[in-house]
Structure formats: structure tokens, C-alpha cells
Design an enzyme around this catalytic site. Structure first.
Site, PDB file in Angstrom:
ATOM      1  N   LYS A  27      97.038  35.722 104.411  1.00 59.84           N
ATOM      2  CA  LYS A  27      97.256  35.992 102.981  1.00 59.84           C
ATOM      3  C   LYS A  27      98.637  35.495 102.547  1.00 59.84           C
ATOM      4  CE  LYS A  27      98.827  40.199 101.575  1.00 59.84           C
ATOM      5  NZ  LYS A  27      99.954  40.188 100.629  1.00 59.84           N
ATOM      6  N   ASN A  28      99.651  35.824 103.339  1.00 62.51           N
ATOM      7  CA  ASN A  28     101.020  35.521 102.913  1.00 62.51           C
ATOM      8  C   ASN A  28     101.360  34.038 102.988  1.00 62.51           C
ATOM      9  OD1 ASN A  28     101.368  38.165 102.334  1.00 62.51           O
ATOM     10  ND2 ASN A  28     102.786  38.620 104.010  1.00 62.51           N
TER      11      ASN A  28
ATOM     12  N   ARG B  99     103.425  41.102  93.653  1.00 67.65           N
ATOM     13  CA  ARG B  99     104.773  40.569  93.621  1.00 67.65           C
ATOM     14  C   ARG B  99     104.826  39.056  93.892  1.00 67.65           C
ATOM     15  NH1 ARG B  99     110.012  42.002  94.486  1.00 67.65           N
ATOM     16  NH2 ARG B  99     111.051  40.663  95.995  1.00 67.65           N
TER      17      ARG B  99
ATOM     18  N   ASP C  16     116.379  39.336  92.416  1.00 65.68           N
ATOM     19  CA  ASP C  16     117.690  38.755  92.094  1.00 65.68           C
ATOM     20  C   ASP C  16     117.996  37.481  92.892  1.00 65.68           C
ATOM     21  OD1 ASP C  16     117.690  40.655  94.228  1.00 65.68           O
ATOM     22  OD2 ASP C  16     119.874  40.584  94.285  1.00 65.68           O
ATOM     23  N   LEU C  17     117.521  37.408  94.129  1.00 65.96           N
ATOM     24  CA  LEU C  17     117.830  36.232  94.953  1.00 65.96           C
ATOM     25  C   LEU C  17     117.066  35.007  94.459  1.00 65.96           C
ATOM     26  CD1 LEU C  17     117.723  37.911  98.472  1.00 65.96           C
ATOM     27  CD2 LEU C  17     119.659  37.643  96.926  1.00 65.96           C
TER      28      LEU C  17
ATOM     29  N   ARG D 112      93.503  44.342  99.043  1.00 69.13           N
ATOM     30  CA  ARG D 112      94.461  43.294  98.674  1.00 69.13           C
ATOM     31  C   ARG D 112      94.767  42.407  99.880  1.00 69.13           C
ATOM     32  NH1 ARG D 112      99.809  45.318  96.813  1.00 69.13           N
ATOM     33  NH2 ARG D 112     100.067  43.071  96.994  1.00 69.13           N
TER      34      ARG D 112
ATOM     35  N   ARG E  41     112.560  46.379  95.690  1.00 67.27           N
ATOM     36  CA  ARG E  41     112.121  44.992  95.757  1.00 67.27           C
ATOM     37  C   ARG E  41     112.493  44.144  94.534  1.00 67.27           C
ATOM     38  NH1 ARG E  41     106.223  44.606  98.349  1.00 67.27           N
ATOM     39  NH2 ARG E  41     107.093  42.741  99.281  1.00 67.27           N
ATOM     40  N   PRO E  42     113.789  43.923  94.329  1.00 70.31           N
ATOM     41  CA  PRO E  42     114.194  43.094  93.191  1.00 70.31           C
ATOM     42  C   PRO E  42     113.882  41.616  93.414  1.00 70.31           C
ATOM     43  CG  PRO E  42     116.096  43.682  94.530  1.00 70.31           C
ATOM     44  CD  PRO E  42     114.914  44.348  95.157  1.00 70.31           C
TER      45      PRO E  42
HETATM   46  C1  UD1 Z   1     107.093  39.104 102.004  1.00 71.31           C
HETATM   47  C2  UD1 Z   1     105.665  39.447 102.369  1.00 71.31           C
HETATM   48  C3  UD1 Z   1     105.543  40.930 102.676  1.00 71.31           C
HETATM   49  C4  UD1 Z   1     106.542  41.335 103.753  1.00 71.31           C
HETATM   50  C5  UD1 Z   1     107.950  40.872 103.381  1.00 71.31           C
HETATM   51  C6  UD1 Z   1     108.967  41.095 104.501  1.00 71.31           C
HETATM   52  C7  UD1 Z   1     104.415  37.842 101.072  1.00 71.31           C
HETATM   53  C8  UD1 Z   1     103.475  37.588  99.950  1.00 71.31           C
HETATM   54  N1  UD1 Z   1     104.813  39.102 101.242  1.00 71.31           N
HETATM   55  O1  UD1 Z   1     107.421  39.840 100.829  1.00 71.31           O
HETATM   56  O2  UD1 Z   1     104.211  41.187 103.123  1.00 71.31           O
HETATM   57  O3  UD1 Z   1     106.562  42.740 103.892  1.00 71.31           O
HETATM   58  O4  UD1 Z   1     107.951  39.466 103.076  1.00 71.31           O
HETATM   59  O5  UD1 Z   1     108.563  40.469 105.671  1.00 71.31           O
HETATM   60  O6  UD1 Z   1     104.747  36.938 101.813  1.00 71.31           O
HETATM   61  N2  UD1 Z   1     115.104  41.289  98.302  1.00 71.31           N
HETATM   62  C9  UD1 Z   1     116.135  41.382  97.411  1.00 71.31           C
HETATM   63  N3  UD1 Z   1     116.180  40.487  96.368  1.00 71.31           N
HETATM   64  C10 UD1 Z   1     115.254  39.500  96.211  1.00 71.31           C
HETATM   65  C11 UD1 Z   1     114.202  39.395  97.153  1.00 71.31           C
HETATM   66  C12 UD1 Z   1     114.155  40.302  98.192  1.00 71.31           C
HETATM   67  O7  UD1 Z   1     116.986  42.267  97.515  1.00 71.31           O
HETATM   68  O8  UD1 Z   1     115.365  38.706  95.249  1.00 71.31           O
HETATM   69  C13 UD1 Z   1     115.019  42.259  99.423  1.00 71.31           C
HETATM   70  C14 UD1 Z   1     113.749  43.101  99.355  1.00 71.31           C
HETATM   71  O9  UD1 Z   1     113.892  44.209  98.498  1.00 71.31           O
HETATM   72  C15 UD1 Z   1     113.570  43.487 100.796  1.00 71.31           C
HETATM   73  C16 UD1 Z   1     114.088  42.256 101.560  1.00 71.31           C
HETATM   74  O10 UD1 Z   1     114.901  41.542 100.630  1.00 71.31           O
HETATM   75  O11 UD1 Z   1     114.361  44.593 101.109  1.00 71.31           O
HETATM   76  C17 UD1 Z   1     113.002  41.327 102.089  1.00 71.31           C
HETATM   77  O12 UD1 Z   1     112.107  41.014 101.045  1.00 71.31           O
HETATM   78  P1  UD1 Z   1     111.330  39.626 100.988  1.00 71.31           P
HETATM   79  O13 UD1 Z   1     111.480  38.942 102.302  1.00 71.31           O
HETATM   80  O14 UD1 Z   1     111.725  38.879  99.776  1.00 71.31           O
HETATM   81  O15 UD1 Z   1     109.844  40.099 100.838  1.00 71.31           O
HETATM   82  P2  UD1 Z   1     108.697  39.463  99.968  1.00 71.31           P
HETATM   83  O16 UD1 Z   1     108.840  37.976  99.943  1.00 71.31           O
HETATM   84  O17 UD1 Z   1     108.573  40.178  98.696  1.00 71.31           O
END
Ligand code: UD1
Length: 426
Positions: free
Chosen positions: A22-23, A99, A131-132, A405, A128-129
Site C-alpha cells: 500500500k505504502n 494523509r 511542515d517538512l 484501508r 502528524r504535521p
Molecule cells: C509513512 C507511512 C506510515 C508509517 C510512517 C512511518 C505511508 C503512506 N505511510 O507515513 O504507514 O507509519 O511512514 O514509518 O507511507 N513529521 C513531521 N513533519 C512532517 C512529516 C512528518 O513532524 O512534515 C513527523 C511525523 O509526525 C512522525 C514522523 O515525522 O512523527 C515520521 O512521519 P512520516 O515518516 O512522515 O510518516 P508518513 O509519511 O506520514
């Protein structure tokens, strides 16, 4: 709302086909926004999240059609074609469901010079922002404003290559920026980038479309922008979370199961954990086989980390397994701040677990007892099914829409290997 009933105690035995990831499928689908030629994806899993993203892409002007069925390179094929982007808006009522839909921001901006994307929803496992994603796109020259829950991004002269150092590792932000950089002017260097296999898979597909990318699978990824990308055909890699989930399901029930269409390297962090707990896993020509040697499994300490560390998406399933291990296990969740919501539900089934912030201490009990429980997010819901498979009596998992999902036909796959499991339609 559907519920799932599990009667525990059956040993799982037989063969399970692993679906496409899925991811990986989600960002790969979004990559079709980068080209006016057709993109063909094989081994696409049949999941609610795929259907939700299809709806979003259609709104952007992509034609989407699915053919075939089953898994593997000849399995379900999704044809995507974005001849022209007809809308650069991704509205709240579609984005809030998932997301990953925020991934359209980078490609829309790169191809059309603008994107208006709702801030996302998804599982309630933390704040889960995004911002990055935003800071990285700004580094590439985008002007971004946040208004009424929407991210408005624009660039007058096109995105420009930039150096961006991620303060924390983010899977989604790495994917978004790779896709944006593929069509930007000049060189982009992403440092402290995520190394997940799904990102490598996306990168391989983009390379087949003509993108210039180096360093996939390492924490420094370099992208040389090109002026246009072509179509391609790509097979989605196997789902490592589904693979790990079924390894743990077999281990919990003391079963012997062959997992087909998957790979050992995708679950590299889980295998030593299972070995330390006393579970035998072996590589086969088509995947993996797992067997428990009869004795009660042992406690293990685990910390979740970005890839290649232990995945947060297997943490809840591992906890279901450790709930009946001999001894005391500790799990530290370092990725999401609110990912122990399955704990109170497992305790309703007799698990002995204490949590303190990001740390869970699991005192193994001999056996769990079936109970009515509630699924709170995608991975938590499957962990309760796993707990139910090993428990005595009936477990009734409600709110299973989370499950649909991310897990393809899970009750069918589990009952085919001997589990007593059924979906109750409401
Ligand atoms: C992806 C996966 C999800 C998995 C996660 C971590 C998909 C569709 N989903 O989610 O199943 O649990 O990786 O392996 O691939 N963060 C920030 N700012 C940002 C983005 C992220 O602070 O802009 C933080 C998040 O809150 C979290 C951490 O970074 O604490 C990792 O998140 P991220 O790797 O971005 O997860 P997703 O891509 O949403």
C-alpha cells in the site's frame, strides 16, 4: 459498521500470497501527475486507501482504470493517465480520509506551478504535521500560504533545485520532494532522507519515467531535474507490513505458514526479533516460511526506528505477540507519540501491559481471553485480530473500517490457512 469475529486457538497452516505494498502504491499513483503519458502499475493491492486516492486523482484530471486481479507482476494492473491536469485543488472532503493524499502537492506544483491542498487527516496516532513537506517545497522556491485549512503553494518561475536537510526522517516528505525535484530546474540534494523500500520503489519507477536520481536507499538523495517525464510500467513491491503481520500471526498461533510473493530483506528488522523470541523463519524461493518450534516464545526488547530499524507499523502486531511471551518485554515507540491505543484493548483481553510515555512494558501471560474490543487505527486493528487468533474464545473487533484501508481481504487470507474468522456485516 462491520465487525470481525475471531474464535482463537486454531494453528495457522498453509500458504498466504502477499499483496503489493500500500505504502508504495500510493506515491506511485501520485507520480502519474508528473507526466502526460500513461503510467501502468501492476500488483496494486485492493484497498480502501487506493480507492480514495483514485478519487483524488480523478478530480485532478487523471483517468484511472483497473484490470486483472490477484497479486504478483501479472496481478491487478492500474492504468493512470494525466494527459492534462484539470484542477490543482485537492479538497478537504477527499484529502481528510488519508494523509498520503498530501503527496499530490509536490507533483502538482512541479507540473503546473501551483497547488491548493487541504491539510490531511488519516489515523489518529499523533499530530502528524506536514511542515517538512512545506519547508522542503519552500527551499525549492515555492511561495506557500496556509489559509482555512488549506496549503496554497505557488511558483512563478518554476521550482528550482535546492539542498534540504530533513530535521527528522520523514517518509512522505522525502517522497513529495523527490517527485517535485524530478521536474525542477537544477540539482536537488535531500539529506537525512528516508530510506524505506517504498521510496526506493518510487525512485525506480521515476527513473523508468526518465528521472535522474542517485542515492536511493541511502540518506542522501540527489535529483537532477529534467524538463519532462515519460510514461512507464512498474510492478509494486511486496507489502512488508503485511508480510510481517502474517509472520507474527503464524508465530502467535504456533503455526507453520509459507508466505509467497515476498522477500526476506523487506522484513530485515523483524527476523532477528523473531529469532530471539524462538521463532524459525527461513527464506524460500518465493518468499518466507515460518514455524514455531512448539515451546512458548520468549520476551524481547524492541525500539521502533526509521528504516532499516524496526517499523512502527509492526509495533502493535509485535505487542500482540509479546503479550503471551515468557518473561517481560519492552517496546519503545519513537516515531509517533500516540501509538499505544491498542494497549487498553489488549488489556481487556487479559494482557498485562504498563505504558509510560513512549515506553510499554509487557509482562507475558500464558494466554489471552477473547473479548469485545475496538479498533482505533489501521495497525492497531490488525493487532487485535492477531491477539484474538491466539486467545481463548471469541474476540469481536469493532470499527474495522480502519482495517480495510490497509489489509487486503485479511479475513479471507486468514481463514484459508485455518483461522476461524468472519466479517459481520451491520
Ligand atoms: C509513512 C507511512 C506510515 C508509517 C510512517 C512511518 C505511508 C503512506 N505511510 O507515513 O504507514 O507509519 O511512514 O514509518 O507511507 N513529521 C513531521 N513533519 C512532517 C512529516 C512528518 O513532524 O512534515 C513527523 C511525523 O509526525 C512522525 C514522523 O515525522 O512523527 C515520521 O512521519 P512520516 O515518516 O512522515 O510518516 P508518513 O509519511 O506520514
Amino acid at each position: 459498521m462491520d465487525r470481525i469475529r475471531v474464535i482463537g486457538g486454531n494453528r495457522l497452516q498453509g500458504r498466504i500470497n502477499i499483496s503489493g505494498a500500500k505504502n508504495a502504491a500510493l506515491p506511485l499513483m501520485v507520480a502519474s501527475l508528473l507526466t502526460d503519458e500513461p503510467l501502468e502499475l501492476a500488483n496494486v493491492p485492493h484497498l480502501a486507501d487506493i480507492a480514495s486516492l483514485t478519487q483524488i486523482l480523478r478530480q485532478q484530471g487523471t483517468t484511472c482504470s483497473m484490470s486483472g486481479h490477484g497479486s504478483g507482476a501479472d496481478g491487478r494492473v492500474l492504468q493512470l493517465h494525466t494527459k492534462k491536469v484539470t484542477s490543482t485543488l485537492a479538497p478537504y472532503d477527499l484529502v481528510r480520509k488519508m494523509r498520503a493524499s498530501f503527496l499530490v502537492a509536490g507533483p502538482l506544483l512541479a507540473r503546473c506551478g501551483e497547488a491548493t491542498v487541504s491539510l490531511p487527516g488519516g489515523c489518529a496516532i499523533g499530530t502528524r504535521p506536514v511542515d517538512l513537506h512545506i519547508k522542503g517545497l519552500e527551499a525549492m522556491g515555492a511561495a506557500i500560504e496556509l489559509e482555512d485549512g488549506y496549503v496554497h503553494a505557488k511558483t512563478k518561475t518554476g521550482l528550482k533545485g535546492a539542498r534540504y536537510v530533513f530535521p527528522v526522517v520523514s517518509v512522505g516528505a522525502t517522497e513529495n520532494l523527490i517527485m517535485a525535484a524530478a521536474l525542477a530546474k537544477g540539482t536537488t540534494v535531500l539529506e537525512n532522507a528516508a530510506r524505506e523500500p517504498e521510496i526506493v520503489d518510487l525512485g525506480h519507477c521515476l527513473q523508468a519515467m526518465g528521472a535522474q536520481i542517485d542515492g536511493l536507499g541511502t540518506s542522501t538523495i540527489t535529483i537532477e531535474g529534467v524538463t519532462s517525464l515519460s510514461g512507464a510500467r512498474h510492478t509494486v513491491l511486496p507489502d512488508r507490513i503485511e508480510t510481517g503481520t502474517f509472520l507474527l500471526a503464524a508465530a502467535i498461533t504456533g503455526g507453520a505458514v509459507d508466505l509467497v510473493d515476498t522477500r526476506a530483506d523487506l522484513v530485515g528488522a523483524l527476523l532477528p526479533v523473531l529469532a530471539a523470541a524462538g521463532i524459525n523463519v527461513a527464506e524460500t524461493p518465493h518468499g518466507l516460511s515460518v514455524e514455531r518450534n512448539g515451546a512458548r516464545h520468549l520476551a524481547v526488547d524492541v525500539e521502533t526506528e526509521p528504516y532499516p530499524g524496526f517499523p512502527t507499523d509492526l509495533q502493535a502486531q509485535l505487542m500482540a505477540f509479546l503479550a503471551t511471551a515468557e518473561g517481560t518485554s519492552r517496546i519503545k515507540e519513537t516515531i509517533f507519540e500516540n501509538r499505544f491505543m491498542h494497549v487498553p484493548e489488549m488489556m481487556r483481553m487479559g494482557a498485562d501491559i504498563e505504558t509510560d510515555g513512549q515506553l510499554a512494558t509487557i509482562h507475558g501471560v500464558q494466554r489471552l481471553k477473547g473479548a469485545p474490543v475496538m479498533a482505533t487505527d489501521l495497525r492497531a486493528s490488525v493487532s487485535l485480530i492477531l491477539a484474538g487468533l491466539g486467545a481463548e474464545g471469541e474476540t469481536l473487533v469493532s470499527r474495522v473500517y480502519h482495517l480495510d484501508r490497509g489489509f487486503e481481504r485479511i479475513e479471507e487470507k486468514l481463514s484459508a490457512v485455518g483461522a476461524q474468522i468472519e466479517r459481520l456485516k451491520d
